[in-house]
Design an enzyme around this catalytic site. Structure first.
Site, PDB file in Angstrom:
ATOM      1  N   CYS A 411       0.854  -1.182   0.000  1.00 27.24           N
ATOM      2  CA  CYS A 411       0.000   0.000   0.000  1.00 27.24           C
ATOM      3  C   CYS A 411       0.893   1.237   0.000  1.00 27.24           C
ATOM      4  O   CYS A 411       1.999   1.224   0.557  1.00 27.24           O
ATOM      5  CB  CYS A 411      -0.907  -0.012   1.228  1.00 27.24           C
ATOM      6  SG  CYS A 411      -1.926   1.466   1.427  1.00 27.24           S
ATOM      7  N   HIS A 412       0.415   2.321  -0.594  1.00 24.80           N
ATOM      8  CA  HIS A 412       1.217   3.550  -0.631  1.00 24.80           C
ATOM      9  C   HIS A 412       1.509   4.091   0.767  1.00 24.80           C
ATOM     10  O   HIS A 412       2.488   4.824   0.954  1.00 24.80           O
ATOM     11  CB  HIS A 412       0.502   4.606  -1.476  1.00 24.80           C
ATOM     12  CG  HIS A 412       0.655   4.383  -2.954  1.00 24.80           C
ATOM     13  ND1 HIS A 412       1.799   4.705  -3.644  1.00 24.80           N
ATOM     14  CD2 HIS A 412      -0.185   3.840  -3.864  1.00 24.80           C
ATOM     15  CE1 HIS A 412       1.660   4.397  -4.916  1.00 24.80           C
ATOM     16  NE2 HIS A 412       0.465   3.867  -5.077  1.00 24.80           N
ATOM     17  N   THR A 413       0.686   3.737   1.738  1.00 28.78           N
ATOM     18  CA  THR A 413       0.951   4.190   3.101  1.00 28.78           C
ATOM     19  C   THR A 413       2.260   3.600   3.623  1.00 28.78           C
ATOM     20  O   THR A 413       3.001   4.259   4.368  1.00 28.78           O
ATOM     21  CB  THR A 413      -0.214   3.804   4.032  1.00 28.78           C
ATOM     22  OG1 THR A 413      -1.420   4.347   3.504  1.00 28.78           O
ATOM     23  CG2 THR A 413       0.001   4.334   5.430  1.00 28.78           C
ATOM     24  N   HIS A 433       0.497  -3.629   6.262  1.00 30.28           N
ATOM     25  CA  HIS A 433      -0.781  -3.604   6.987  1.00 30.28           C
ATOM     26  C   HIS A 433      -1.950  -4.103   6.135  1.00 30.28           C
ATOM     27  O   HIS A 433      -3.098  -3.974   6.537  1.00 30.28           O
ATOM     28  CB  HIS A 433      -1.084  -2.172   7.457  1.00 30.28           C
ATOM     29  CG  HIS A 433      -1.289  -1.196   6.334  1.00 30.28           C
ATOM     30  ND1 HIS A 433      -0.249  -0.714   5.574  1.00 30.28           N
ATOM     31  CD2 HIS A 433      -2.409  -0.635   5.845  1.00 30.28           C
ATOM     32  CE1 HIS A 433      -0.716   0.114   4.665  1.00 30.28           C
ATOM     33  NE2 HIS A 433      -2.035   0.176   4.803  1.00 30.28           N
ATOM     34  N   GLU A 434      -1.653  -4.686   4.975  1.00 28.13           N
ATOM     35  CA  GLU A 434      -2.723  -5.147   4.081  1.00 28.13           C
ATOM     36  C   GLU A 434      -2.443  -6.615   3.770  1.00 28.13           C
ATOM     37  O   GLU A 434      -1.787  -6.932   2.784  1.00 28.13           O
ATOM     38  CB  GLU A 434      -2.730  -4.286   2.812  1.00 28.13           C
ATOM     39  CG  GLU A 434      -3.992  -4.408   1.987  1.00 28.13           C
ATOM     40  CD  GLU A 434      -4.059  -3.364   0.871  1.00 28.13           C
ATOM     41  OE1 GLU A 434      -4.171  -2.161   1.199  1.00 28.13           O
ATOM     42  OE2 GLU A 434      -4.000  -3.743  -0.297  1.00 28.13           O
ATOM     43  N   CYS A 463     -13.176  -2.695  19.127  1.00 27.75           N
ATOM     44  CA  CYS A 463     -13.257  -3.415  20.398  1.00 27.75           C
ATOM     45  C   CYS A 463     -14.672  -3.922  20.659  1.00 27.75           C
ATOM     46  O   CYS A 463     -14.869  -4.934  21.333  1.00 27.75           O
ATOM     47  CB  CYS A 463     -12.779  -2.540  21.553  1.00 27.75           C
ATOM     48  SG  CYS A 463     -13.908  -1.198  22.017  1.00 27.75           S
ATOM     49  N   CYS A 468     -17.601   1.497  24.848  1.00 23.47           N
ATOM     50  CA  CYS A 468     -16.903   2.284  23.832  1.00 23.47           C
ATOM     51  C   CYS A 468     -17.929   3.088  23.036  1.00 23.47           C
ATOM     52  O   CYS A 468     -18.667   2.533  22.217  1.00 23.47           O
ATOM     53  CB  CYS A 468     -16.099   1.390  22.897  1.00 23.47           C
ATOM     54  SG  CYS A 468     -15.231   2.298  21.601  1.00 23.47           S
ATOM     55  N   CYS A 471     -17.414   2.640  19.149  1.00 22.15           N
ATOM     56  CA  CYS A 471     -17.895   1.388  18.562  1.00 22.15           C
ATOM     57  C   CYS A 471     -19.419   1.299  18.592  1.00 22.15           C
ATOM     58  O   CYS A 471     -20.031   0.699  17.702  1.00 22.15           O
ATOM     59  CB  CYS A 471     -17.288   0.185  19.290  1.00 22.15           C
ATOM     60  SG  CYS A 471     -15.549  -0.109  18.889  1.00 22.15           S
ATOM     61  N   CYS A 479     -12.438   3.411  16.548  1.00 26.67           N
ATOM     62  CA  CYS A 479     -12.279   2.913  17.915  1.00 26.67           C
ATOM     63  C   CYS A 479     -10.914   3.351  18.460  1.00 26.67           C
ATOM     64  O   CYS A 479      -9.872   3.069  17.858  1.00 26.67           O
ATOM     65  CB  CYS A 479     -12.377   1.392  17.927  1.00 26.67           C
ATOM     66  SG  CYS A 479     -12.004   0.642  19.528  1.00 26.67           S
ATOM     67  N   ARG A 483      -5.379   3.024  20.196  1.00 31.19           N
ATOM     68  CA  ARG A 483      -4.784   4.028  19.314  1.00 31.19           C
ATOM     69  C   ARG A 483      -3.493   4.608  19.897  1.00 31.19           C
ATOM     70  O   ARG A 483      -2.512   4.834  19.165  1.00 31.19           O
ATOM     71  CB  ARG A 483      -5.796   5.151  19.062  1.00 31.19           C
ATOM     72  CG  ARG A 483      -5.259   6.264  18.152  1.00 31.19           C
ATOM     73  CD  ARG A 483      -5.041   5.746  16.739  1.00 31.19           C
ATOM     74  NE  ARG A 483      -4.417   6.753  15.884  1.00 31.19           N
ATOM     75  CZ  ARG A 483      -3.111   6.932  15.744  1.00 31.19           C
ATOM     76  NH1 ARG A 483      -2.257   6.168  16.413  1.00 31.19           N
ATOM     77  NH2 ARG A 483      -2.633   7.857  14.937  1.00 31.19           N
ATOM     78  N   CYS A 543      -7.130  -2.688   3.495  1.00 32.74           N
ATOM     79  CA  CYS A 543      -6.909  -1.241   3.455  1.00 32.74           C
ATOM     80  C   CYS A 543      -7.525  -0.613   2.219  1.00 32.74           C
ATOM     81  O   CYS A 543      -8.657  -0.172   2.223  1.00 32.74           O
ATOM     82  CB  CYS A 543      -5.418  -0.903   3.540  1.00 32.74           C
ATOM     83  SG  CYS A 543      -5.094   0.892   3.601  1.00 32.74           S
ATOM     84  N   ARG A 739      -1.859  -2.999  -7.178  1.00 34.59           N
ATOM     85  CA  ARG A 739      -1.471  -3.714  -5.967  1.00 34.59           C
ATOM     86  C   ARG A 739      -0.482  -4.808  -6.337  1.00 34.59           C
ATOM     87  O   ARG A 739      -0.733  -5.627  -7.234  1.00 34.59           O
ATOM     88  CB  ARG A 739      -2.689  -4.341  -5.276  1.00 34.59           C
ATOM     89  CG  ARG A 739      -3.448  -3.379  -4.348  1.00 34.59           C
ATOM     90  CD  ARG A 739      -2.558  -2.924  -3.198  1.00 34.59           C
ATOM     91  NE  ARG A 739      -3.237  -2.068  -2.251  1.00 34.59           N
ATOM     92  CZ  ARG A 739      -3.235  -0.732  -2.298  1.00 34.59           C
ATOM     93  NH1 ARG A 739      -2.613  -0.105  -3.275  1.00 34.59           N
ATOM     94  NH2 ARG A 739      -3.854  -0.031  -1.365  1.00 34.59           N
TER      95      ARG A 739
END
Length: 744
Positions: A411-413, A433-434, A463, A468, A471, A479, A483, A543, A739
């Site tokens: 991913c570009h992130t 993360h993907e 969660c 929460c 959520c 959520c 974090r 993602c 991708r």
């Protein structure tokens, strides 16, 4: 020699026996091993395990872009017919490299199409291919179209008759002279051609193939499927010759090729079903038949006999009698998409069963509760290539899950952080993360997943606690439970699970860190998904694709008939277009500075394209001129703050909404004149498309399994082994990659 006849596709045609011989050099003998067998799925009687097959080098005669995929014509010297043979092959975009570049990607599911009397390898492609190939692209399957007989050699016997000889091989192995030397179309279709496709292009391996056809080809498809039920996943036909031993065409062909009509019973679908003991293995046989078909009236087709035999054998046959349709390719073109979808659904299901069987073979008992040493690509610092290192991954603690990463999409992130633009970027770290993963072990208190489950790590956790307020609110998916620690590159307890060979800690990334063969996640970051979807496809929902779809469906709630403009045609932008099309948007304007991306945008639903680099005015002014007042919804997928402003300023006066999806570089700010907002425009942003991860991601995966949300078109590059992650990053930088998926 020429012979003129009434064709099965309703035209008057001339068949020409060519005297041109293709000289092809033999490259030796391929000894192909049995690829797959299991008691769960039944033994696959693959062509490649019957015997060693002499195969010659192949020649690509031509190739044409059709939609996003490519149609090839390929010739080779056949050992079955002892002549040159030519076949057509459509390959969906994701797998074109299997043919063009020799890049062996995953096994490609395939549908075989067998044509009817007088046809060659081109008829189907020319007359029904437009619809069939677009449908095959959507289903992610190839279509192979062999010839109907040997041709191209003056020694091939022929007669002046459209229903015997060249163009009329009847998909049998002839035993009678003068046909017995060359007319071996049964062996060619069931053995030689599958072996060539499997070994050269990774198409149809492990019997991941279905079969269909028209008229004589419908006869061939059904009989071949019934005689080799473990080699085919599904079967369908248009206007098939269902009982050839009882019709004039079959009488003539069987006497000439096999010596008697009685010998033809082994190639008669009605007879095969009547004599069948036990299950055929097919949940359904799909047949479409026009009730205005002249050959139906002439008793050449006899579908009623097949249906009656099927009833007695307990075999389901779906016979659709189509009012007013004849025997032509107009009929086939009208309903071919239904047949491609019929086979695509069943091929996906078989592929999923195979994958589930493979994933169930993992035994994690020896590693549970112990540190694992594995390979990982470690980011040691910004603007530095990732380094392949052996790391230690600690066991999961309470509320944590350790997973084996099976596939990771770039991913570009990830690149954004590696390039030093992320203010939260910490080094050394493990990016990624993907991904698609299998649960290896779980820590104390984990109840939602167990070892062996398939999961997608989600950087936006859920969660779902009653306490929460995020959520529990339908207004957000953000959520905040973990974090604080996630942004610090650590697990919720304030420590890390990664250490390098010197025992030094390595930071986590976005709570995921999937550029490692194993990683540890918080339970609330794990979306448990069906095992039916291959993890290299499922990973896309971690993602970019989800973000683009959700921006349309959740954040902006685009209505039917809306107008949309999308800025930036990477994977996220194309997902926005796909989502807008599915939502019923009537106008979708795709904007980019790279015109090579426009074809994919149009395929997914864009109605207009704009190269903003070629305009003599601001792009927002151009779009306002195109639409008079602007568009209802605009989406920035670039991360460029100037483009974000342009997107807002071409949103419709009075009610237009502009959604920021792209992540801008650290320190950049957005700006516009307040008047743009005073006059009714709304500016908003989205994270993960507003999806509540653990609840919604499994639903997206199920839509993909069901065929209503295809994602194959996003995967433009694949690599095998975590060590090739830098190559995947290079591909992403190359400008032609949506991708790049790295399989571990």
């Amino acid at each position: 020699m020429k012979k003129k006849a009434r064709c099965e596709d309703g035209c008057v045609a001339q068949q020409i026996q060519s005297s041109t011989i293709l000289f092809i050099i033999f490259i030796g003998q391929y000894n192909i091993l049995v690829p797959y067998s299991s008691s769960h799925l039944g033994h696959c009687s693959s062509s490649s395990n019957l015997h060693s097959i002499n195969m010659a080098n192949y020649t690509i005669l031509s190739h044409n872009r059709v939609g996003a995929g490519t149609y090839f014509r390929i010739s080779h010297q056949s050992s079955s017919t002892k002549t040159p043979m030519t076949f057509g092959l459509f390959v969906p975009s994701r797998f074109v490299g299997n043919v063009e570049g020799g890049e062996k990607k995953d096994n490609v599911p395939v549908m075989y199409w067998l044509s009817g009397l007088t046809c060659d390898d081109t008829n189907f492609a020319q007359k029904a291919g437009g619809k069939a190939f677009i449908a095959a692209e959507k289903e992610g399957i190839a279509i192979v179209m062999p010839d109907t007989s040997p041709r191209g050699d003056p020694s091939i016997p022929n007669v002046d008759s459209y229903d015997l000889g060249i163009g009329a091989g009847f998909y049998v192995n002839a035993t009678q002279e003068p046909y017995s030397t060359h007319y071996h179309m049964y062996s060619y279709v069931t053995e030689e051609l599958p072996a060539l496709l499997e070994s050269e292009f990774s198409i149809g391996k492990d019997c991941l193939r279905s079969i269909s056809g028209h008229s004589m080809g419908g006869h061939g498809a059904i009989t071949i499927a019934l005689k080799n039920s473990s080699s085919w996943v599904s079967v369908s036909a248009f206007s098939p010759i269902c009982n050839p031993t009882a019709c004039p065409w079959g009488d003539k062909a069987f006497k000439a090729y096999l010596g008697s009509v009685e010998a033809g019973r082994a190639h008669d679908a009605t007879c095969l079903l009547a004599e069948k003991t036990g299950s055929t293995g097919y949940d359904d046989i799909l047949i479409d038949q026009g009730n205005s078909d002249e050959f139906l009236a002439q008793k050449q087709l006899l579908p009623e006999n097949l249906v009656e035999a099927a009833k007695k054998a307990g075999q389901k046959v779906t016979l659709n009698m189509r009012d007013g349709f004849d025997h032509s390719y107009y009929f086939i073109a009208t309903f071919i998409e239904n047949h491609v979808a019929f086979h695509g659904q069943r091929l996906r299901k078989r592929q999923s069963e195979m994958l589930m069987l493979a994933s169930s073979s993992y035994d994690f008992s020896s590693t549970t509760g112990k540190p694992i040493q594995c390979n990982a690509m470690v980011a040691r610092g910004p603007k530095q290539p990732l380094t392949l290192e052996t790391i230690t991954v600690d066991p999961p603690k309470a509320g944590e899950v350790r997973v084996k990463v099976m596939a990771n999409a770039l991913c570009h992130t990830d690149v954004y952080t590696l390039d030093g633009h992320d203010p939260e970027g910490l080094f050394p770290c493990i990016l990624g993360h993907e991904a698609g993963c299998i649960v290896e072990s779980v820590g104390d208190g984990v109840l939602s997943v167990k070892p062996g489950d398939h999961v997608i790590p989600c950087y936006t956790p859920q969660c779902a606690l009653p306490s929460c307020i995020f959520c529990q609110s339908p207004k957000t998916n953000l959520c905040p439970q973990i974090r604080g620690t996630q942004g610090q590159g650590i697990m919720p307890d304030g420590t890390v699970r990664f250490h390098d060979k010197d025992g030094k800690p390595i930071y986590h990334f976005m709570g995921c860190s999937t550029m490692a063969e194993y990683t540890v996640l918080a339970e609330i970051s794990c979306a448990k998904i069906s095992k039916e979807l291959p993890l290299e496809k499922a990973c896309l929902f971690g993602c970019g694709v989800s973000t683009g779809l959700g921006a349309v469906w959740n954040t902006c709630k685009v209505e039917t008939g809306s107008s949309v403009a999308v800025f930036g045609l990477g994977a996220v932008g194309l997902a926005v277009i796909q989502g807008a099309k599915m939502a019923g948007a009537s106008q979708i304007i795709a904007v980019d500075i790279n015109p090579e991306k426009f074809a994919s945008a149009v395929e997914l639903g864009a109605t207009e394209v704009v190269d903003s680099s070629k305009l003599d005015k601001p792009v927002q002014a151009h779009i306002v001129e195109m639409t008079k007042w602007g568009v209802d919804y605009t989406f920035d997928c670039t991360g460029n703050v100037s483009v974000m402003r342009a997107a807002l300023e071409c949103a419709h006066r009075g009610w237009g909404t502009s959604c920021v999806i792209g992540v801008a570089a650290s320190g950049h700010e957005i700006s516009t004149r307040p008047f743009q907002l005073v006059t009714g425009r709304t500016w908003k942003g989205t994270a993960f498309g507003g999806f509540k991860s653990r609840r919604d991601v499994p639903q997206l995966v199920q839509k993909c399994i069901d065929g209503t949300l295809p994602v194959d078109h996003f995967i433009t590059h694949t690599f095998d082994g975590v060590q090739h992650t830098n190559a995947a990053i290079d591909a992403l930088h190359g400008g032609k990659c949506l991708r790049a998926v790295v399989r571990y």
